[in-house]
Design a protein around this motif. Structure first.
Motif, mmCIF file in Angstrom:
data_model
loop_
_atom_site.group_PDB
_atom_site.id
_atom_site.type_symbol
_atom_site.label_atom_id
_atom_site.label_comp_id
_atom_site.label_asym_id
_atom_site.label_seq_id
_atom_site.Cartn_x
_atom_site.Cartn_y
_atom_site.Cartn_z
ATOM 1 N N GLU A 122 0.808 -1.220 0.000
ATOM 2 C CA GLU A 122 0.000 0.000 0.000
ATOM 3 C C GLU A 122 0.848 1.280 0.000
ATOM 4 O O GLU A 122 0.341 2.345 -0.363
ATOM 5 C CB GLU A 122 -1.011 0.003 1.152
ATOM 6 C CG GLU A 122 -0.428 -0.068 2.537
ATOM 7 C CD GLU A 122 -0.365 -1.503 3.047
ATOM 8 O OE1 GLU A 122 -0.533 -2.442 2.243
ATOM 9 O OE2 GLU A 122 -0.140 -1.671 4.259
ATOM 10 N N LEU A 157 -24.320 4.652 -6.440
ATOM 11 C CA LEU A 157 -23.823 5.849 -5.758
ATOM 12 C C LEU A 157 -23.862 7.042 -6.701
ATOM 13 O O LEU A 157 -23.778 6.887 -7.917
ATOM 14 C CB LEU A 157 -22.396 5.627 -5.265
ATOM 15 C CG LEU A 157 -22.175 4.500 -4.261
ATOM 16 C CD1 LEU A 157 -20.711 4.396 -3.887
ATOM 17 C CD2 LEU A 157 -23.009 4.690 -3.010
ATOM 18 N N PHE A 163 -15.183 8.418 -2.733
ATOM 19 C CA PHE A 163 -14.687 7.100 -2.336
ATOM 20 C C PHE A 163 -13.387 6.767 -3.061
ATOM 21 O O PHE A 163 -12.416 6.316 -2.447
ATOM 22 C CB PHE A 163 -15.749 6.035 -2.637
ATOM 23 C CG PHE A 163 -15.278 4.630 -2.372
ATOM 24 C CD1 PHE A 163 -15.168 4.152 -1.075
ATOM 25 C CD2 PHE A 163 -14.928 3.791 -3.420
ATOM 26 C CE1 PHE A 163 -14.720 2.862 -0.832
ATOM 27 C CE2 PHE A 163 -14.475 2.500 -3.174
ATOM 28 C CZ PHE A 163 -14.383 2.036 -1.873
ATOM 29 N N ARG A 187 -10.485 8.703 -1.507
ATOM 30 C CA ARG A 187 -10.050 8.189 -0.201
ATOM 31 C C ARG A 187 -9.326 6.867 -0.359
ATOM 32 O O ARG A 187 -8.367 6.585 0.334
ATOM 33 C CB ARG A 187 -11.244 8.030 0.733
ATOM 34 C CG ARG A 187 -11.353 9.229 1.653
ATOM 35 C CD ARG A 187 -12.557 9.115 2.540
ATOM 36 N NE ARG A 187 -13.440 10.225 2.256
ATOM 37 C CZ ARG A 187 -14.750 10.168 2.352
ATOM 38 N NH1 ARG A 187 -15.347 9.042 2.688
ATOM 39 N NH2 ARG A 187 -15.467 11.215 2.089
ATOM 40 N N LEU A 188 -9.803 6.049 -1.301
ATOM 41 C CA LEU A 188 -9.148 4.767 -1.560
ATOM 42 C C LEU A 188 -7.719 4.993 -2.049
ATOM 43 O O LEU A 188 -6.801 4.261 -1.704
ATOM 44 C CB LEU A 188 -9.954 4.013 -2.630
ATOM 45 C CG LEU A 188 -9.883 2.497 -2.652
ATOM 46 C CD1 LEU A 188 -10.227 1.906 -1.306
ATOM 47 C CD2 LEU A 188 -10.824 1.949 -3.709
ATOM 48 N N GLY A 222 -5.934 7.390 -1.182
ATOM 49 C CA GLY A 222 -5.179 8.090 -0.148
ATOM 50 C C GLY A 222 -5.070 9.583 -0.383
ATOM 51 O O GLY A 222 -4.147 10.221 0.101
ATOM 52 N N LEU A 226 -13.782 3.034 5.601
ATOM 53 C CA LEU A 226 -14.076 3.474 4.233
ATOM 54 C C LEU A 226 -14.985 2.482 3.506
ATOM 55 O O LEU A 226 -16.056 2.851 3.016
ATOM 56 C CB LEU A 226 -12.746 3.630 3.472
ATOM 57 C CG LEU A 226 -12.813 4.134 2.040
ATOM 58 C CD1 LEU A 226 -13.441 5.498 1.991
ATOM 59 C CD2 LEU A 226 -11.408 4.184 1.441
ATOM 60 N N THR A 227 -14.583 1.201 3.473
ATOM 61 C CA THR A 227 -15.414 0.213 2.777
ATOM 62 C C THR A 227 -16.667 -0.122 3.587
ATOM 63 O O THR A 227 -17.713 -0.402 3.018
ATOM 64 C CB THR A 227 -14.637 -1.080 2.488
ATOM 65 O OG1 THR A 227 -13.915 -1.457 3.645
ATOM 66 C CG2 THR A 227 -13.695 -0.901 1.328
ATOM 67 N N ARG A 238 -19.151 2.621 2.860
ATOM 68 C CA ARG A 238 -19.643 2.558 1.485
ATOM 69 C C ARG A 238 -20.594 1.382 1.295
ATOM 70 O O ARG A 238 -21.654 1.511 0.675
ATOM 71 C CB ARG A 238 -18.483 2.431 0.496
ATOM 72 C CG ARG A 238 -18.968 2.560 -0.940
ATOM 73 C CD ARG A 238 -18.005 1.964 -1.912
ATOM 74 N NE ARG A 238 -17.869 0.537 -1.681
ATOM 75 C CZ ARG A 238 -17.667 -0.338 -2.649
ATOM 76 N NH1 ARG A 238 -17.565 0.055 -3.878
ATOM 77 N NH2 ARG A 238 -17.551 -1.617 -2.380
ATOM 78 N N GLN A 245 -4.674 2.162 0.981
ATOM 79 C CA GLN A 245 -5.068 1.532 2.238
ATOM 80 C C GLN A 245 -4.718 0.051 2.177
ATOM 81 O O GLN A 245 -4.777 -0.547 1.113
ATOM 82 C CB GLN A 245 -6.584 1.668 2.464
ATOM 83 C CG GLN A 245 -7.147 3.037 2.189
ATOM 84 C CD GLN A 245 -6.712 4.062 3.206
ATOM 85 O OE1 GLN A 245 -6.147 3.716 4.234
ATOM 86 N NE2 GLN A 245 -6.942 5.332 2.926
#
Lengths: 206, 222
Positions: A70, A89, A97, A100-101, A103, B7-8, B11, B89
């Motif tokens: 990561e 969504l 999303f 944020r995924l 980073g 986060l997941t 969602r 992440q």
């Protein structure tokens, strides 16, 4: 920064390519070209760490990407064929999303601004289900607007499903990213003029 | 680590709220199947009470199996899974968030309804409480091992059935200890040892289920 040595890829027992070496320095762009089925996507997935190469290895800042996991993900942005946009969504939720995924810290306002810059600002509150293919692509690409601090961009066919205006936006965004010392690898079969200090071309299936 | 998890989780909870039908189907399946047994076996309280906990547990297993195929398949189809693998992440945290959301939308409702279904089998109050506790402890096991099964069968034709064949045998300890706890209460014994063993099995399946899911997802997307 990004270094790939003697990469080889096999798919279904068939060798797609071998002996591909890439060295990327800040401000450089690598363009992967080749006919359908020549392994462009596979090469990009190897560089992203999704697929393991049959031979060779990929290093980021001198360390193998498999060990970085990561930590590499935080410095790399990968955009594949599928836009990664959820139909249920809204465009804004999808982008928030995705950021944020990856980073990338972004507030609600920045998300809306990024969508507006990519011409899907009016659709921010609509579920992605009702968006067109090209609009979904724009929602996915909108993360690039906020990804200046992510040095490496890996884009698989980023110009697909985009109209002329979208192609222009993406070219402009790529040019600013490269001018600021970013790096990008992209696959495309169309000839699109790109402004970059250094453009390397990797030809597959030749 | 925690950021990836929430986060997941957030969602998937939001997605579940937008598609309420999915979670409702699982719950309805559970209620209907568990209600068919008293109708089919006759209304004698003795035999019903004896099979009650076991039947409710098996129905909970089958119901949670029903929800497995779409755990990762939708994310695979639209490219989100790919993004999760190249994310900033840790994958383990992201997958743990998805599993937690799966439990909250399927396992938890099943556990809360289980005592009501236990009433149909004439279970006494103390046995109902133990049934609730055992399904509460056991349903996360189903989500964890189920996630591993779903990840292993990702992209395979007939993934739902295959996941069931893989996961159900692994769930046997949960079934044995879970139903065993209720049976112990019915014979005026202490259910605590069964529940402790169930808790231990939950801890083991947390580690193994999460690890296997992550490894299987990486292989599936290779």
């Amino acid at each position: 920064m990004l270094e790939a040595k003697a990469l080889a890829c096999e798919r279904g027992g068939r060798r797609l390519f071998g002996g591909i070496s890439i060295a990327l320095e800040p401000g450089a762009l690598v363009r992967v070209r080749g006919p359908n089925g020549s392994g462009k996507t596979s090469l990009l997935r190897i560089l992203a760490g999704l697929t393991r190469p049959a031979e060779g290895e990929v290093r980021w800042r001198g360390a193998p990407i498999a060990e970085l996991a990561e930590a590499y993900g935080a410095e790399m942005l990968f955009l594949g064929h599928a836009p990664g946009v959820k139909a249920e969504l809204t465009a804004a939720e999808n982008l928030a999303f995705a950021l944020r995924l990856a980073g990338i810290a972004a507030g609600e306002r920045e998300v809306r601004e990024a969508l507006a810059r990519w011409g899907v600002g009016a659709q921010a509150g609509l579920p992605a289900r009702v968006l067109s293919e090209g609009q979904r692509r724009r929602v996915a690409l909108a993360r690039l607007a906020l990804a200046s601090r992510v040095p490496l961009w890996l884009l698989d066919e980023p110009f697909a499903a985009l109209d002329e205006d979208g192609v222009g936006l993406l070219r402009e965004r790529l040019a600013t990213h490269l001018a600021a010392g970013g790096m990008a690898v992209l696959t495309s079969h169309q000839e699109i003029a790109l402004a970059a200090r250094r453009v390397h071309t990797v030809a597959l299936g030749a | 680590m925690l950021r990836g998890f929430t986060l997941t989780l957030a969602r998937d909870m939001r997605l579940a709220l937008r598609r309420k039908g999915d979670a409702a189907n699982v719950l309805l399946f559970f209620v209907i199947v568990a209600s068919l047994f008293p109708l089919g076996t006759g209304a004698e309280p003795g035999p019903l009470r004896a099979i009650g906990a076991g039947v409710v547990w098996v129905c909970a297993l089958l119901a949670s199996l029903l929800s497995l195929p779409r755990l990762f398949a939708a994310d695979l189809a639209d490219g989100t899974l790919e993004q999760m693998l190249v994310s900033a992440q840790p994958l383990g945290a992201l997958v743990a968030g998805k599993i937690a959301a799966h439990w909250l939308t399927t396992g938890l409702p099943l556990a809360l309804v289980a005592p009501l279904l236990g009433l149909q089998y004439g279970l006494p109050t103390d046995a109902l409480a133990v049934l609730l506790a055992s399904v509460l402890l056991g349903s996360p096991v189903l989500s964890l091992l189920g996630a591993a099964g779903a990840a292993l069968t990702l992209g395979v034709r007939g993934a739902g059935v295959l996941a069931g064949i893989l996961v159900l045998p692994l769930c046997v300890p949960a079934l044995v200890f879970g139903a065993g706890a209720v049976a112990a209460t019915l014979s005026a014994l202490d259910p605590a040892p069964h529940l402790s063993l169930l808790g231990a099995f939950l801890a083991v399946s947390f580690v193994l289920g999460l690890w296997a899911s992550c490894a299987a997802l990486r292989v599936a997307l290779d």
